[in-house]
Every structure is written in C-alpha cells, then in structure tokens.
Design a protein around this motif. Structure first.
Motif, short mmCIF file in Angstrom:
data_model
loop_
_atom_site.label_atom_id
_atom_site.label_comp_id
_atom_site.label_asym_id
_atom_site.label_seq_id
_atom_site.Cartn_x
_atom_site.Cartn_y
_atom_site.Cartn_z
N GLY A 152 0.78 -1.22 0.00
CA GLY A 152 0.00 0.00 0.00
C GLY A 152 0.81 1.28 0.00
O GLY A 152 0.24 2.38 0.10
N ILE A 153 2.14 1.19 -0.16
CA ILE A 153 2.99 2.39 -0.08
C ILE A 153 3.96 2.53 -1.25
O ILE A 153 4.54 3.59 -1.44
CB ILE A 153 3.80 2.40 1.24
N ALA A 154 4.16 1.46 -2.04
CA ALA A 154 5.13 1.50 -3.12
C ALA A 154 4.46 1.10 -4.42
O ALA A 154 4.20 -0.09 -4.65
CB ALA A 154 6.31 0.56 -2.82
N PRO A 155 4.13 2.04 -5.31
CA PRO A 155 3.46 1.71 -6.58
C PRO A 155 4.30 0.76 -7.44
O PRO A 155 5.52 0.93 -7.56
CB PRO A 155 3.31 3.08 -7.25
N LEU A 156 3.64 -0.23 -8.02
CA LEU A 156 4.35 -1.20 -8.86
C LEU A 156 4.96 -0.55 -10.11
O LEU A 156 5.95 -1.03 -10.64
CB LEU A 156 3.40 -2.32 -9.29
N GLY A 157 4.34 0.54 -10.58
CA GLY A 157 4.84 1.19 -11.78
C GLY A 157 5.93 2.20 -11.52
O GLY A 157 6.44 2.83 -12.45
N THR A 168 11.92 7.31 -10.85
CA THR A 168 10.66 8.07 -10.85
C THR A 168 9.98 8.04 -9.49
O THR A 168 8.76 8.21 -9.40
CB THR A 168 9.70 7.49 -11.91
N SER A 169 10.77 7.79 -8.44
CA SER A 169 10.17 7.63 -7.11
C SER A 169 9.76 8.95 -6.49
O SER A 169 8.95 8.95 -5.56
CB SER A 169 11.17 6.92 -6.19
N ASP A 170 10.32 10.06 -6.95
CA ASP A 170 10.02 11.38 -6.38
C ASP A 170 10.26 11.42 -4.87
O ASP A 170 9.49 12.01 -4.11
CB ASP A 170 8.57 11.79 -6.68
N GLY A 171 11.32 10.74 -4.46
CA GLY A 171 11.68 10.75 -3.04
C GLY A 171 10.89 9.80 -2.18
O GLY A 171 11.00 9.87 -0.94
N ASN A 172 10.10 8.91 -2.79
CA ASN A 172 9.34 7.93 -2.01
C ASN A 172 10.32 6.92 -1.40
O ASN A 172 10.92 6.10 -2.09
CB ASN A 172 8.34 7.22 -2.92
N VAL A 173 10.49 7.01 -0.07
CA VAL A 173 11.47 6.17 0.62
C VAL A 173 11.11 4.69 0.48
O VAL A 173 12.00 3.84 0.33
CB VAL A 173 11.56 6.57 2.11
N ILE A 228 12.49 -0.73 -1.17
CA ILE A 228 12.07 -1.98 -1.80
C ILE A 228 12.89 -2.24 -3.07
O ILE A 228 13.27 -3.38 -3.36
CB ILE A 228 10.56 -1.94 -2.11
N ALA A 229 13.18 -1.17 -3.84
CA ALA A 229 13.98 -1.33 -5.05
C ALA A 229 15.39 -1.82 -4.72
O ALA A 229 15.92 -2.71 -5.40
CB ALA A 229 14.04 -0.01 -5.81
N VAL A 230 16.00 -1.26 -3.68
CA VAL A 230 17.34 -1.70 -3.28
C VAL A 230 17.32 -3.16 -2.85
O VAL A 230 18.21 -3.95 -3.23
CB VAL A 230 17.88 -0.81 -2.15
#
Length: 318
Positions: free
Chosen positions: A158-163, A168-173, A178-180
């Motif tokens: 509910g906090i990390a968009p799949l797309g 393109t995270s715009d600073g979304n921690v 999750i990407a790392v």
C-alpha cells in the motif's frame, strides 16, 4: 506507432492476457481486485507461464553446453595453432576453422544466453504495460480501463506503486528501499545460479579451457550489469526479474543434481549418493568390471626318454 512499439505490440497483448487471466482467478478465489498483492501474484503467474514455455529452450541450452564442453580441447588446439599470430590472414583462418567446428558439431556458443535473450522482450513488454497503466495510456489488449487503472494504482504494502522505479520515485522512501532490496536479491540469485554451474558442473577439461575463464569473468560482470540497470526498472518488472531468477536457480539445482556434466564434481557426488542408496537397500554396489586375471598355464615338463646302458656309458665317457 514507432518501430519499437510495433514490435512490442503482440508481446504486450500476450502479457496483458496472462495478467488478466491470473487476476481473474485470484479475485475469484476471494482476493481484493485492486490490492497490490493480487497484481504481484498475477506477475508471478506470468513468470510461471513464460518460464514453463522456455523449458525446451533450456533443455537445448544444456545440450549445447555439453557439446561445447566436448569440443573444448579442439577449440584449444585451434587457438594454440594461431597463438601469437595477429595478421589479418591468421585471424580470418582461425575464425573460419572455429565456425566450421561449430557447424560440424552442431554447437552454438550463444545458446547459453538464449533464455535470457528471449526474456528481454518480455521485460520491456511488461515495462511498457506498467508504464502505460501508470501514465494512463490506452492498453493494447484485455486490460480494460478499470483494470488498467487498478494495475497502475496497485502498490506493494500500500505504499510502493508497482509502476514506480528509483528514477521516478520522487523521493518515495518505500520505493527506494524496496527497489534496493529487490536489486540485491536479483543480483544475489543471479550470482548463485552462475556460481553453482561454475563450481560444481564443470569437468576438468572445461575448467582448463579459455571459455571457462571467460565464464568466470561473466560470473562477476553480469550481476553488476543487472544491479546498475535494475534501478531504472519499475518495481513490477524487478519483481518479475527476481521471481524468474529464483526459477532459474531452482531449475539449475535440479539439473545439476540429477543430470550433471560427466566428470564434474556434481557427477561424482551423484555417483556417491546412488552408491549409498543401493547400500541402504541392500543391493550390490555397481563397480567397473575388473580386468580378467591372467591364468598362467602349467609349464609342460619334457618327457624323459629311456636311455640304454651302452648309450649311458658313452655319455658318461664324454
């Protein structure tokens, strides 16, 4: 439509069809339609279908690798023949002889990379499907506008968009963390898969060939390439990549355990397991036929002819 879009169109159509099919099954089982986990599991279903379809290619890859191992000594002879010769004529002659050897033995050195090359269009197709859903572009197949919106809005936990990606995270921690984690898991699984091939499933002849040294270089280079390129992919594509790597790792483990390369460490381990299994079942251990013992024929004793008295006196006189 550009040329890349034209090429990806049928791939995207198939991807959307598989995603919608698994999404329908999961929602019929009671999962929430718009939940991120539902779409993540749909992507997992996409992995299962794609990798199952690639099993014949994987079998072909194994056979080609075995043939490459068999011709490794012949390749070394060709390379030694032209060692130190840098003129154009020698290079062309070496290339001709090498290609002729590949042709005569039915070997393709690129077949080891074939499963990965065939999956690259799938990666880019899924990237395009995710990007279209995330940017609200029209789909090409069975993703209806409502499903496309659900796919574009779906988020892990509910906090990390799949797309979304790190770029393109715009600073979304949450996206960054999750990407790392996914990049580490992707590169780690890729490294372990290649390492188990290099360390356990290579014969001594293959380890002595130049091809083995090239594979050792790729063992460390490819994970780095995937690590740096992974940061540009959306989380949904990275999840596909990670699950696909897990499939490859398990598939390689099963193959190396049950169909190892003859003469390799894995082959010796398999023979030891089979011997212990037969011993537990009380079956005789299979050993190589011992050479037949050489039976010496008894020496023939010469027959002593009876000697008369006069002849014996003559011999004694001599």
């Amino acid at each position: 439509m550009d040329i890349i879009g034209f090429i990806l169109w049928p791939i995207k159509w198939v991807i959307e069809a598989i995603l919608v099919g698994f999404h329908s099954l999961l929602t019929a089982a009671g999962m929430e339609e718009a939940a991120g986990i539902t779409w993540v599991l749909s992507i997992t279903g996409l992995v299962l279908v794609i990798r199952a379809a690639l099993i014949p290619v994987f079998v072909r890859q194994i056979k080609s690798q075995r043939r490459m191992m068999e011709i490794a000594p012949q390749l070394k002879k060709i390379q030694d023949k032209y060692k130190g010769k840098r003129d154009q004529f020698s290079r062309e002659a070496m290339s001709r002889e090498t290609m002729a050897l590949y042709k005569n033995t039915g070997t393709n050195p690129l077949s080891s990379c074939l499963p990965l090359l065939l999956q690259m269009p799938i990666f880019f197709g899924l990237f395009s499907v995710l990007n279209d859903a995330y940017t609200e572009r029209p789909s090409v197949g069975l993703l209806t506008p409502s499903l496309q919106q659900q796919f574009g809005d779906a988020s892990l936990f509910g906090i990390a968009p799949l797309g979304s990606s790190m770029a393109t995270s715009d600073g979304n921690v949450a996206v960054i963390v999750i990407a790392v984690i996914l990049v580490i898991l992707m590169t780690g699984s890729q490294f372990i898969t290649q390492l188990q091939i290099m360390s356990k499933n290579q014969s001594p002849e293959m380890k002595a060939s130049p091809m083995y040294r090239q594979q050792r270089i790729l063992l460390y280079v490819l994970p780095l390439v995937f690590a740096f390129s992974g940061f540009a992919f959306p989380l949904g594509v990275m999840f596909y990549w990670f699950v696909s790597n897990l499939w490859t790792m398990v598939q390689q483990f099963i193959v190396i355990r049950n169909m190892p390369t003859p003469g390799s460490e894995a082959a010796l381990a398999r023979e030891a397991r089979l011997a212990k299994r037969r011993q537990r079942k009380g079956l005789p251990t299979i050993v190589e036929d011992a050479p037949a013992a050489v039976v010496e024929e008894p020496k023939k004793t010469q027959r002593v002819q009876p000697v008369g008295k006069n002849r014996a006196k003559k011999k004694g006189g001599k």
